[in-house]
Design an enzyme around this catalytic site. Structure first.
Site, short mmCIF file in Angstrom:
data_model
loop_
_atom_site.label_atom_id
_atom_site.label_comp_id
_atom_site.label_asym_id
_atom_site.label_seq_id
_atom_site.Cartn_x
_atom_site.Cartn_y
_atom_site.Cartn_z
N HIS A 65 2.72 1.31 6.27
CA HIS A 65 3.89 0.20 6.08
C HIS A 65 5.14 0.33 5.53
O HIS A 65 6.47 0.17 5.19
CB HIS A 65 2.67 -0.86 5.03
N GLY A 116 -5.07 9.86 3.11
CA GLY A 116 -4.22 8.51 1.82
C GLY A 116 -4.71 8.39 1.20
O GLY A 116 -4.38 7.11 0.41
C1 LIG Z 1 -0.11 2.76 -1.54
S1 LIG Z 1 -0.84 4.50 -1.77
C2 LIG Z 1 -2.39 4.00 -0.74
C3 LIG Z 1 -3.94 5.09 -1.54
C4 LIG Z 1 -5.43 4.67 -0.91
N1 LIG Z 1 -4.81 4.40 -0.04
C5 LIG Z 1 -5.57 2.51 -1.16
O1 LIG Z 1 -4.92 2.08 -0.07
O2 LIG Z 1 -6.25 2.15 -2.32
C6 LIG Z 1 -0.19 5.82 -0.87
C7 LIG Z 1 -0.83 6.86 -0.89
O3 LIG Z 1 -0.32 7.88 -0.18
C8 LIG Z 1 -0.73 8.79 -0.64
N2 LIG Z 1 0.52 9.90 0.18
C9 LIG Z 1 1.82 9.84 0.43
N3 LIG Z 1 2.01 10.77 0.62
C10 LIG Z 1 1.39 11.81 1.53
C11 LIG Z 1 1.10 12.44 2.39
N4 LIG Z 1 2.35 13.18 2.48
N5 LIG Z 1 0.08 12.91 2.49
C12 LIG Z 1 -0.73 12.91 1.43
N6 LIG Z 1 -0.93 11.75 1.26
C13 LIG Z 1 -0.45 11.24 1.20
C14 LIG Z 1 -0.42 9.25 -1.94
O4 LIG Z 1 -0.43 9.54 -2.65
C15 LIG Z 1 -1.28 7.63 -2.35
O5 LIG Z 1 -2.66 7.64 -2.23
#
Ligand SMILES: C[S@@+](CC[C@H](N)C(=O)[O-])C[C@H]1O[C@@H](n2cnc3c(N)ncnc32)[C@H](O)[C@@H]1O
Length: 379
Positions: free
Chosen positions: A324, A256
């Site tokens: 979270h 993610g």
């Molecule tokens: C709050 S952001 C955090 C991004 C990064 N980890 C950071 O801290 O800058 C959450 C990330 O999780 C990804 N995400 C959400 N659901 C996901 C899934 N089912 N599988 C993979 N990534 C996912 C979103 O696209 C997003 O980029």
């Protein structure tokens, strides 16, 4: 200390030409916030929330109407040439909107100090020092677009909780988001269906943590724990490579990880560390990574973290600001999928939003923490 002296030292600080260091700046801001909280009466707070008219100092205290006006202005291309004066006629033509509506929005934007009215014409607007902050290229413009897209979910919370007996959501796929947007189980599906929001979210995720403190790799013993090693090395964290294949070993999978901003910074910080870095995210996010924007050691991979982790035996699986957002059972499912891919030497690194029991101690993480206090499973 006498009130006059406090006021005098605050004025002195305001008028000083010195720019404080980043950590001094944060301490000053925290002290100002504390003072404000101490002085404000309950009535002040409510009046500010409902009817505040920002003055020069507090232009950034954006309330709901202001935020919506700014979002409208972004959509109507009002901020698109932020360095030039612009006339009402030009704005009407550029936006294709009704003249009266444009004029009203401009009145609000000038009250927010986002434009300056021309001294010679009531239908000409000069850029203010803040206009460029909301130009299409600015991350603040993306932030406004992205966060206003989520307001229907936020506004539906009172009805959501009333109909659910005031109980926390237990599924990310059937929580307030779905309640507000029937037919879309969760925000990420919604963003995937709305490219404007997906792109804005990708920008926001890449920049929201910047300047929020040291990166994890500044305080985590990277070289000791993550160095690529060959079989037989005495390093105890030996998700080891065959001799001569250290460069092929996977060091970190950033799960993610958005568009790879963390691993890009990591690669720049540790240019001689051997091994590969992999950023994983949903297909719509990975597809948005500009060609050739990642360093050679970083590979992008589409992966849904609710499915088994395909990269086996990496030295570290990193999750920042992921868990979270999810109710406990779904957070466990994400971790179980990682666990299935770990070998004896793999680590899981969790970098998370944590709210102190005494939430007043939370300081700079407050915006995000407030959300986490009430909700998991909204987004
Ligand atoms: C709050 S952001 C955090 C991004 C990064 N980890 C950071 O801290 O800058 C959450 C990330 O999780 C990804 N995400 C959400 N659901 C996901 C899934 N089912 N599988 C993979 N990534 C996912 C979103 O696209 C997003 O980029």
């Amino acid at each position: 200390m006498a009130v006059e002296d406090i006021i005098a030292s605050l004025h002195a600080a305001t008028e000083s030409a010195d720019t404080p260091e980043e950590n001094e700046r944060a301490k000053l801001l925290a002290a100002c916030t504390k003072l404000q909280q101490k002085l404000e009466t309950p009535k002040d707070i409510v009046m500010k929330l409902l009817f505040s008219v920002p003055d020069e100092m507090s232009y950034a205290v954006l309330l709901l109407f202001d935020i919506i006006a700014m979002r409208l202005a972004i959509d109507m291309k009002i901020f698109d040439t932020p360095s030039k004066e612009v006339t009402l006629d030009e704005l009407v033509e550029r936006s294709g909107a009704e003249r009266l509506l444009v004029k009203r929005i401009m009145r609000l934007l000038t009250s927010l100090n986002l434009f300056t009215p021309s001294p010679t014409s009531s239908t000409t607007y000069l850029p203010s020092p803040h206009t460029a902050l909301y130009s299409p290229a600015s991350p603040f413009s993306s932030a406004l677009t992205f966060f206003t897209a989520q307001l229907p979910s936020l506004a539906s919370l009172p009805t959501y909780f009333a109909t659910r007996g005031y109980a926390s959501p237990t599924s990310f796929h059937d929580g307030p988001w779905r309640f507000a947007f029937p037919g879309t189980p969760n925000p990420y599906d919604y963003f995937a269906q709305h490219p404007t929001y997906q792109k804005a979210g990708n920008v926001v995720f890449a920049f929201w943590c910047q300047g929020q403190g040291d990166e994890w790799f500044e305080f985590f013993p990277v070289e000791e724990k993550l160095q690529a090693v060959a079989d037989g090395d005495t390093n105890t964290h030996a998700a080891a490579a065959k001799p001569g294949e250290e460069d092929e070993q996977i060091l970190i999978v950033d799960i993610g990880g958005g568009m790879g901003h963390v691993l890009t910074a990591f690669a720049a910080r540790f240019p001689t560390l051997r091994g590969k870095l992999i950023v994983q995210d949903l297909p719509g996010v990975i597809a948005d990574i500009p060609a050739n924007s990642l360093p050679a050691s970083v590979t992008a991979m589409a992966h849904d973290f609710f499915t088994p982790q395909p990269v086996i035996g990496a030295r570290a699986y990193y999750l920042r600001a992921i868990l979270h957002a999810f109710p406990d059972e779904e957070a466990r499912e994400i971790l179980r999928n990682v666990k299935g891919a770990m070998d004896g030497g793999s680590l899981v690194l969790v970098n998370e939003v944590v709210v102190a029991e005494d939430a007043r101690l939370e300081g700079r993480g407050r915006g995000h923490g407030r959300k986490s206090c009430i909700l998991r499973g909204w987004m």
